[in-house]
Design an enzyme around this catalytic site. Sequence first.
Site, PDB file in Angstrom:
ATOM      1  N   ASP A  60       6.385   1.583  -5.512  1.00 40.47           N
ATOM      2  CA  ASP A  60       7.761   2.071  -5.581  1.00 40.47           C
ATOM      3  C   ASP A  60       8.645   1.086  -4.838  1.00 40.47           C
ATOM      4  OD1 ASP A  60       6.769   4.248  -6.875  1.00 40.47           O
ATOM      5  OD2 ASP A  60       7.258   5.705  -5.313  1.00 40.47           O
ATOM      6  N   HIS A 111      12.522   4.398 -11.297  1.00 38.06           N
ATOM      7  CA  HIS A 111      12.381   5.246 -10.107  1.00 38.06           C
ATOM      8  C   HIS A 111      13.722   5.922  -9.799  1.00 38.06           C
ATOM      9  CE1 HIS A 111      10.407   6.809  -6.656  1.00 38.06           C
ATOM     10  NE2 HIS A 111      10.853   5.956  -5.766  1.00 38.06           N
ATOM     11  N   HIS A 115      18.039   6.978  -6.283  1.00 34.26           N
ATOM     12  CA  HIS A 115      17.028   7.602  -5.428  1.00 34.26           C
ATOM     13  C   HIS A 115      17.513   8.945  -4.864  1.00 34.26           C
ATOM     14  CE1 HIS A 115      13.584   7.791  -2.580  1.00 34.26           C
ATOM     15  NE2 HIS A 115      13.026   6.955  -3.444  1.00 34.26           N
ATOM     16  N   TYR A 152      10.918  10.696  -3.962  1.00 30.50           N
ATOM     17  CA  TYR A 152      10.315  11.652  -3.017  1.00 30.50           C
ATOM     18  C   TYR A 152       9.186  12.464  -3.661  1.00 30.50           C
ATOM     19  CZ  TYR A 152      14.951  10.679  -1.096  1.00 30.50           C
ATOM     20  OH  TYR A 152      16.109  10.052  -0.657  1.00 30.50           O
ATOM     21  N   HIS A 205       3.987   1.047  -1.666  1.00 25.91           N
ATOM     22  CA  HIS A 205       5.430   0.825  -1.604  1.00 25.91           C
ATOM     23  C   HIS A 205       5.725  -0.651  -1.376  1.00 25.91           C
ATOM     24  CE1 HIS A 205       5.159   5.148  -0.773  1.00 25.91           C
ATOM     25  NE2 HIS A 205       6.383   5.229  -1.264  1.00 25.91           N
TER      26      HIS A 205
END
Length: 254
Positions: A60, A111, A115, A152, A205
């Site tokens: 991510d 993604h 966010h 998340y 990540h």
Amino acid sequence: MHKINLRSDIPYIILVLFAAFCIFITGTDSGRAVAASAAKRDLPIYCVQTDEKVLSISFDAAWGNEDTHQLIEIMDRYGIKATFFVVGDWARKYPESVKELFDAGHEIMSHSDKHKHMTQLSADEIAADIEACADSIEEVTDVRPTLFRPPYGEYDNKVVGTLRELGYHTIQWDVDSLDWKETGVQDVIDRVLSKAQAGSIVLFHNAAKYTPEALPTILETLLDEGYSFVPISQLIYTDNYKIDHTGRQIPLEK
């Protein structure tokens, strides 16, 4: 025997009547349908059922960019292609890194654009956000994403359903490196190697402190154990499948 006092026992009477109604309604065809509908969850894909020793590495990318080139070099060393879920803001801030990832053969997927907590948005707001992210990715790669990972890890039926209508598969993970916690190289290694299995989707990540140091040992160990790696779009089934209650995607017999 308890003598009913209408004034003091009203809450008790209401509770009994409500329970009786629930028993009645769930005993009807329509009641069972409502109950079943309420219980059904629209799940994303956490992993895949497969007899092959194959899995997917994913990253991510939402904020930092200090290790993108290093991650590319590491995966090039082992001939591994991964899936990068990038935020639209990140893609616009680091278009050269998006291009470098894409040119190296890695998947660039969505993604979200900002966010945000997607479950707090309306279906129209979700769609607008996803399209904005896709526009930013396509501008650099000439390829529009088809996979989505919710920020998340938050989702509900509305999120998964809206993304499906937009042509996306919503992707979670079954192996979490927790690299963002920065608990050390060995902790990241142990966590991934103890949980990875055939059909797994592993979460890392971009810009996590210990991931570049932990990644070679993880990849070497899994390769030595006979695993191969593919981007997520090549791991999942795109049709003729079901998803069980754990989020495992299972192919259906044809």
